[in-house]
Design a protein around this motif. Structure first.
Motif, PDB file in Angstrom:
ATOM      1  N   ASN A  76      62.942  11.276  65.757  1.00 27.74           N
ATOM      2  CA  ASN A  76      63.386  11.735  65.253  1.00 27.74           C
ATOM      3  C   ASN A  76      62.365  12.204  64.485  1.00 27.74           C
ATOM      4  O   ASN A  76      62.793  14.299  64.478  1.00 27.74           O
ATOM      5  CB  ASN A  76      64.675  11.372  64.623  1.00 27.74           C
ATOM      6  N   ALA A  77      61.399  12.263  63.932  1.00 23.89           N
ATOM      7  CA  ALA A  77      60.268  12.385  62.974  1.00 23.89           C
ATOM      8  C   ALA A  77      59.599  13.796  64.210  1.00 23.89           C
ATOM      9  O   ALA A  77      59.360  14.684  63.812  1.00 23.89           O
ATOM     10  CB  ALA A  77      59.432  12.096  62.182  1.00 23.89           C
ATOM     11  N   HIS A  78      59.663  13.208  65.448  1.00 25.60           N
ATOM     12  CA  HIS A  78      58.636  13.883  65.500  1.00 25.60           C
ATOM     13  C   HIS A  78      59.374  14.735  66.735  1.00 25.60           C
ATOM     14  O   HIS A  78      58.491  16.117  67.536  1.00 25.60           O
ATOM     15  CB  HIS A  78      57.966  12.993  67.358  1.00 25.60           C
ATOM     16  N   ALA A  79      60.852  15.030  67.312  1.00 23.68           N
ATOM     17  CA  ALA A  79      61.322  15.171  67.701  1.00 23.68           C
ATOM     18  C   ALA A  79      62.465  15.937  67.452  1.00 23.68           C
ATOM     19  O   ALA A  79      63.790  15.274  66.956  1.00 23.68           O
ATOM     20  CB  ALA A  79      62.294  14.942  69.531  1.00 23.68           C
ATOM     21  N   PRO A  80      62.489  16.978  66.784  1.00 26.22           N
ATOM     22  CA  PRO A  80      63.722  17.648  65.366  1.00 26.22           C
ATOM     23  C   PRO A  80      63.660  18.605  66.401  1.00 26.22           C
ATOM     24  O   PRO A  80      66.079  18.257  66.366  1.00 26.22           O
ATOM     25  CB  PRO A  80      63.135  18.561  64.631  1.00 26.22           C
ATOM     26  N   ALA A  81      64.235  18.879  67.207  1.00 26.99           N
ATOM     27  CA  ALA A  81      65.077  19.292  68.187  1.00 26.99           C
ATOM     28  C   ALA A  81      64.471  18.920  69.481  1.00 26.99           C
ATOM     29  O   ALA A  81      63.418  18.684  70.014  1.00 26.99           O
ATOM     30  CB  ALA A  81      65.196  20.469  68.369  1.00 26.99           C
ATOM     31  N   ARG A  82      64.973  18.624  70.896  1.00 28.88           N
ATOM     32  CA  ARG A  82      65.153  18.433  72.683  1.00 28.88           C
ATOM     33  C   ARG A  82      63.794  19.376  73.007  1.00 28.88           C
ATOM     34  O   ARG A  82      64.071  20.390  72.796  1.00 28.88           O
ATOM     35  CB  ARG A  82      66.069  18.379  72.957  1.00 28.88           C
ATOM     36  N   GLY A  83      62.582  18.212  73.342  1.00 25.53           N
ATOM     37  CA  GLY A  83      61.932  19.621  74.253  1.00 25.53           C
ATOM     38  C   GLY A  83      60.996  19.958  72.854  1.00 25.53           C
ATOM     39  O   GLY A  83      59.787  20.243  73.738  1.00 25.53           O
ATOM     40  N   VAL A  84      61.318  19.431  72.219  1.00 19.26           N
ATOM     41  CA  VAL A  84      60.070  19.559  71.115  1.00 19.26           C
ATOM     42  C   VAL A  84      59.394  17.828  70.620  1.00 19.26           C
ATOM     43  O   VAL A  84      60.056  16.638  70.440  1.00 19.26           O
ATOM     44  CB  VAL A  84      60.913  20.038  69.597  1.00 19.26           C
ATOM     45  N   PHE A  85      58.710  18.175  70.712  1.00 17.41           N
ATOM     46  CA  PHE A  85      57.176  17.239  69.844  1.00 17.41           C
ATOM     47  C   PHE A  85      56.135  16.796  68.979  1.00 17.41           C
ATOM     48  O   PHE A  85      54.572  18.292  69.523  1.00 17.41           O
ATOM     49  CB  PHE A  85      56.673  16.317  71.329  1.00 17.41           C
ATOM     50  N   GLY A 394      73.961  22.744  63.871  1.00 18.37           N
ATOM     51  CA  GLY A 394      72.459  22.071  63.892  1.00 18.37           C
ATOM     52  C   GLY A 394      72.007  21.700  62.732  1.00 18.37           C
ATOM     53  O   GLY A 394      70.645  21.818  63.076  1.00 18.37           O
ATOM     54  N   ARG A 395      72.785  21.120  61.666  1.00 22.72           N
ATOM     55  CA  ARG A 395      71.632  21.231  60.622  1.00 22.72           C
ATOM     56  C   ARG A 395      72.144  18.861  60.799  1.00 22.72           C
ATOM     57  O   ARG A 395      73.355  18.551  60.080  1.00 22.72           O
ATOM     58  CB  ARG A 395      72.292  20.813  59.961  1.00 22.72           C
ATOM     59  N   PHE A 396      70.902  18.621  60.891  1.00 23.64           N
ATOM     60  CA  PHE A 396      70.741  16.553  60.472  1.00 23.64           C
ATOM     61  C   PHE A 396      70.616  16.359  60.077  1.00 23.64           C
ATOM     62  O   PHE A 396      70.473  14.494  59.824  1.00 23.64           O
ATOM     63  CB  PHE A 396      69.748  16.494  62.227  1.00 23.64           C
ATOM     64  N   ASP A 397      69.731  16.464  58.614  1.00 23.02           N
ATOM     65  CA  ASP A 397      69.549  16.376  57.410  1.00 23.02           C
ATOM     66  C   ASP A 397      69.652  17.550  56.482  1.00 23.02           C
ATOM     67  O   ASP A 397      70.111  18.301  56.424  1.00 23.02           O
ATOM     68  CB  ASP A 397      68.351  15.111  57.684  1.00 23.02           C
ATOM     69  N   GLY A 398      69.581  16.590  55.466  1.00 22.51           N
ATOM     70  CA  GLY A 398      69.784  17.790  54.027  1.00 22.51           C
ATOM     71  C   GLY A 398      71.513  17.409  53.430  1.00 22.51           C
ATOM     72  O   GLY A 398      72.373  17.119  53.661  1.00 22.51           O
ATOM     73  N   PHE A 399      71.859  19.173  53.577  1.00 22.20           N
ATOM     74  CA  PHE A 399      72.699  19.443  52.947  1.00 22.20           C
ATOM     75  C   PHE A 399      73.702  20.538  53.667  1.00 22.20           C
ATOM     76  O   PHE A 399      73.466  20.993  54.885  1.00 22.20           O
ATOM     77  CB  PHE A 399      72.316  20.454  51.586  1.00 22.20           C
ATOM     78  N   ALA A 400      74.585  20.392  53.325  1.00 23.65           N
ATOM     79  CA  ALA A 400      75.355  21.676  54.277  1.00 23.65           C
ATOM     80  C   ALA A 400      76.558  22.405  52.895  1.00 23.65           C
ATOM     81  O   ALA A 400      77.012  21.737  52.679  1.00 23.65           O
ATOM     82  CB  ALA A 400      76.624  21.199  54.967  1.00 23.65           C
ATOM     83  N   VAL A 458      78.072  19.271  50.348  1.00 24.24           N
ATOM     84  CA  VAL A 458      77.782  18.097  50.962  1.00 24.24           C
ATOM     85  C   VAL A 458      76.379  17.241  51.436  1.00 24.24           C
ATOM     86  O   VAL A 458      75.946  18.319  52.339  1.00 24.24           O
ATOM     87  CB  VAL A 458      78.329  17.997  52.865  1.00 24.24           C
ATOM     88  N   GLU A 459      76.347  16.542  50.896  1.00 21.91           N
ATOM     89  CA  GLU A 459      74.777  15.944  51.134  1.00 21.91           C
ATOM     90  C   GLU A 459      74.664  14.988  52.229  1.00 21.91           C
ATOM     91  O   GLU A 459      75.344  13.820  52.093  1.00 21.91           O
ATOM     92  CB  GLU A 459      74.415  15.768  49.751  1.00 21.91           C
ATOM     93  N   ASP A 460      74.330  15.110  53.271  1.00 23.79           N
ATOM     94  CA  ASP A 460      73.955  13.299  54.661  1.00 23.79           C
ATOM     95  C   ASP A 460      72.959  13.234  53.706  1.00 23.79           C
ATOM     96  O   ASP A 460      71.583  13.239  53.340  1.00 23.79           O
ATOM     97  CB  ASP A 460      73.123  13.828  55.401  1.00 23.79           C
ATOM     98  N   GLN A 461      72.987  11.847  53.122  1.00 17.85           N
ATOM     99  CA  GLN A 461      72.306  10.911  51.855  1.00 17.85           C
ATOM    100  C   GLN A 461      71.625   9.817  52.722  1.00 17.85           C
ATOM    101  O   GLN A 461      70.831   8.173  52.136  1.00 17.85           O
ATOM    102  CB  GLN A 461      73.519  10.078  50.769  1.00 17.85           C
ATOM    103  N   GLY A 462      71.834   9.802  53.628  1.00 13.44           N
ATOM    104  CA  GLY A 462      70.832   8.931  54.696  1.00 13.44           C
ATOM    105  C   GLY A 462      71.952   8.415  55.965  1.00 13.44           C
ATOM    106  O   GLY A 462      72.614   7.887  55.748  1.00 13.44           O
ATOM    107  N   ARG A 463      71.267   8.528  57.281  1.00 14.09           N
ATOM    108  CA  ARG A 463      72.502   8.077  58.070  1.00 14.09           C
ATOM    109  C   ARG A 463      71.762   6.696  58.344  1.00 14.09           C
ATOM    110  O   ARG A 463      70.831   6.007  58.539  1.00 14.09           O
ATOM    111  CB  ARG A 463      71.640   9.083  60.004  1.00 14.09           C
ATOM    112  N   GLY A 494      74.984  24.954  57.496  1.00 16.53           N
ATOM    113  CA  GLY A 494      73.446  24.000  57.316  1.00 16.53           C
ATOM    114  C   GLY A 494      72.687  25.112  56.573  1.00 16.53           C
ATOM    115  O   GLY A 494      71.977  25.679  56.846  1.00 16.53           O
ATOM    116  N   LEU A 495      72.425  23.850  54.886  1.00 18.83           N
ATOM    117  CA  LEU A 495      70.785  24.487  54.339  1.00 18.83           C
ATOM    118  C   LEU A 495      70.075  24.475  54.684  1.00 18.83           C
ATOM    119  O   LEU A 495      69.219  23.034  54.254  1.00 18.83           O
ATOM    120  CB  LEU A 495      71.895  23.909  52.868  1.00 18.83           C
ATOM    121  N   ASP A 496      68.898  24.945  54.427  1.00 17.66           N
ATOM    122  CA  ASP A 496      67.394  24.065  54.426  1.00 17.66           C
ATOM    123  C   ASP A 496      67.174  24.113  53.316  1.00 17.66           C
ATOM    124  O   ASP A 496      66.385  25.833  52.419  1.00 17.66           O
ATOM    125  CB  ASP A 496      66.858  25.566  55.371  1.00 17.66           C
TER     126      ASP A 496
END
Length: 601
Positions: A76-85, A394-400, A458-463, A494-496
């Motif tokens: 998941n670190a290498h691929a934040p989105a499908r098709g990205v590496f 479309g936000r997979f970590d952090g905040f919304a 809302v905070e994602d505190q870790g999956r 989602g907040l960056d």
């Protein structure tokens, strides 16, 4: 000054691994070029260490007597989105492996796809589960199809760096402690086939905790079984031998420490006891991978979480009470294990030099801006009839941020079906309360009579990284009700929060309460490792020169954040804090040494 001097004698580059060598699993031993070879390895995750420090950490591993470096690969670190590496900077796995080879060491690579590692989502990309029909750690075809893409992206890095092609890689692990999760034999068979199909030819292994059930469920005939444990070495090796009757015995995760959860204590293990267990293991002729040799840091929002009925997010530090601490200094455990290894294998005469105390000083944070004031620049808000999950945003970590208009008369209670993982409730920007997964709170009393803009930050505190809750979505899950009435007509985004370029122009002087950014600067004569103290702050995130150091929380045990020297610069340095809960004291203190918290002793 706390620097990264390696030795007290002139350094010489070790001889690189020779080209065209062979590595096999024999009837009794690992065989390197046909000769018995014992693996004495240490775990070092490239994605938890600043890339400019990789060479330092690898060299110190060799100086402890290790001949091999083991690393997971965080998909998941290498691929934040499908098709990205992404393989740039701290994700340049090829460069990391080349540095291992340049130090004359071998490498074990564990590409998963599931790695656990106390890493968010166990290394599996969150986008993978946007379709709820996708399987998790199973032979479901959509899941396997994504893994095939991942391995094809990884192949150009790994395949040419195998030992028979002149590289350092001697072993590749299939999955990770699968026997603790499932028993889908077809899944493991397909993983083997996918790994072979991309050109991986070195021997494959599996690892499981040494119980009969896990060792049988987590492997296949033809895959060499290894075990994971941290004590009672002879007993655990005997169990492993019963299920792996031929070939070398190996503890592929020799646990020399442990990880920490927010709100708990800091874990440590006795150096002498760890050394004794390692001595028994090596005296029995077994190979070993010390987990961890150097733990590193969960920078940014990369920490995982456990949930065995209670949600427990992990802290930012991954020090692990390892032989080499978070700042790269040898510990008492380093010297104890080095002494044991020297009884069983050659150890270099060179000795690493520990850094001294870090500079201690204060920084005033004189500028600030409320988070709500810059929220529109940190995310693209869209209308929703009901609150979406963060994954749907479309936000997979952090905040919304979730926003709606409310009005009520008389006593009222706000209900949330489920929050993952923490929601701060604000009315017209004023804090009202918190919904916390860690405390299983679902209801909140509101002030009598009111109207205005209701915000849920809302905070994602870790999956979750281990067990059946891997892959679950984050954010608001289900209805939000005011009394008995579901709240509709939301705007959410989602907040960056890493977008400091949007924050800097809005900073201003003056006291600011509630979720807000705060900024200041400090001068350095030269870049050195620092330890940023977080005592007196509530909960939040810190950046130095735009680099996300990770989370802090008054819940402890961690009371400081590690600042690697390479993120600093001579002259002026920027410090930005996103404080979520309260007005800050306005001063940040850098400490002479880390404060990882109280232990249970």
């Amino acid at each position: 000054m706390h620097t990264h001097a390696l030795t007290d004698r002139p350094q010489q580059l070790a001889r690189p691994v020779a080209a065209g060598r062979s590595f096999e699993i024999g009837e009794e031993d690992f065989l390197l070029d046909g000769e018995p070879f014992r693996i004495i390895s240490g775990a070092l995750h490239y994605f938890r260490v600043h890339p400019e420090l990789w060479a330092d950490r690898i060299r110190k591993a060799r100086l402890m007597g290790l001949n091999t470096i083991e690393t997971y690969v965080a998909w998941n670190a290498h691929a934040p989105a499908r098709g990205v590496f992404d393989t740039e900077g701290g994700l340049d796995l090829g460069r990391f492996l080349d540095l291992v080879a340049a130090e004359g060491m071998h490498a074990i690579v564990r590409p998963g796809p599931y790695i656990c590692a106390e890493w968010t989502n166990g290394g599996l990309p969150a986008w993978l589960f946007a379709d709820p029909a996708v399987g998790v750690r199973s032979s479901e075809e959509r899941y396997l199809g994504a893994i095939a893409e991942y391995l094809e992206q990884l192949a150009p890095i790994l395949v040419p760096r195998q030992i028979d092609r002149g590289g350092p890689i001697i072993l590749v692990q299939i999955e990770n402690e699968y026997g603790a999760y499932g028993s889908d034999r077809r899944y493991l068979e397909r993983l083997v086939a996918l790994n072979r199909a991309v050109g991986l030819s070195v021997p494959f292994t599996t690892v499981d905790q040494p119980t009969p059930e896990m060792l049988e469920a987590g492997s296949l005939p033809g895959l060499h079984k290894t075990a994971s444990f941290g004590s009672r070495s002879l007993e655990r090796l005997a169990t492993l031998r019963a299920h792996q009757p031929s070939g070398p015995l190996m503890c592929a995760e020799f646990w020399d420490g442990w990880f920490d959860h927010w709100g708990a204590h800091h874990h440590t293990t006795d150096a002498a006891a760890t050394a004794h267990d390692l001595d028994e293991l090596l005296a029995a002729g077994a190979s070993v991978n010390i987990y961890m040799f150097h733990g590193g840091t969960n920078f940014g929002f990369t920490n995982g979480a456990n949930d065995k009925g209670v949600y427990q997010p992990l802290v930012t530090s991954y020090d692990y009470d390892a032989p080499l601490d978070e700042a790269g200094d040898p510990t008492e455990k380093y010297w104890a294990l080095r002494e044991v290894i020297a009884k069983h294998a050659p150890v270099p005469e060179e000795r690493p030099v520990a850094g001294g105390a870090a500079p201690a000083f204060e920084v005033s944070l004189e500028l600030g801006v409320p988070l709500l004031e810059v929220a529109e620049e940190l995310g693209e808000f869209a209308p929703f009839e009901a609150p979406p999950t963060m994954d749907e945003l479309g936000r997979f970590d952090g905040f919304a941020l979730y926003r709606t208009e409310v009005e009520w008369a008389g006593p009222a209670v706000l209900h949330v079906a489920e929050v993952r993982d923490r929601a701060q409730v604000l009315l017209d920007g004023d804090p009202v309360g918190v919904f916390a997964r860690t405390h299983r709170t679902h209801a909140l009393a509101l002030p009598r009579d009111g109207r205005g803009t209701l915000d849920l930050l809302v905070e994602d505190q870790g999956r979750v990284n281990y067990g059946p809750r891997i892959g679950e979505p984050k954010g608001i899950v289900g209805e939000v009700r005011l009394g008995e009435e579901p709240l509709r007509r939301w705007r959410a985004a989602g907040l960056d929060v890493d977008r400091l370029d949007a924050v800097r122009p809005r900073l201003r002087a003056g006291a600011i309460a509630g979720p807000s950014y705060h900024a200041g600067s400090f001068e350095l004569e030269e870049p050195v490792d620092l330890h940023l103290g977080t005592e007196g702050w509530g909960k939040g995130v810190v950046w130095v020169n735009g680099f996300n150091l990770g989370r802090y929380w008054s819940a402890g045990p961690q009371r400081s954040l590690y600042v690697p020297a390479p993120v600093l610069r001579r002259g002026e340095n920027e410090l930005v804090v996103l404080e979520l809960t309260a007005a800050p004291c306005g001063v940040v203190r850098f400490l002479a040494a880390p404060e990882l918290g109280h232990t249970d002793f």
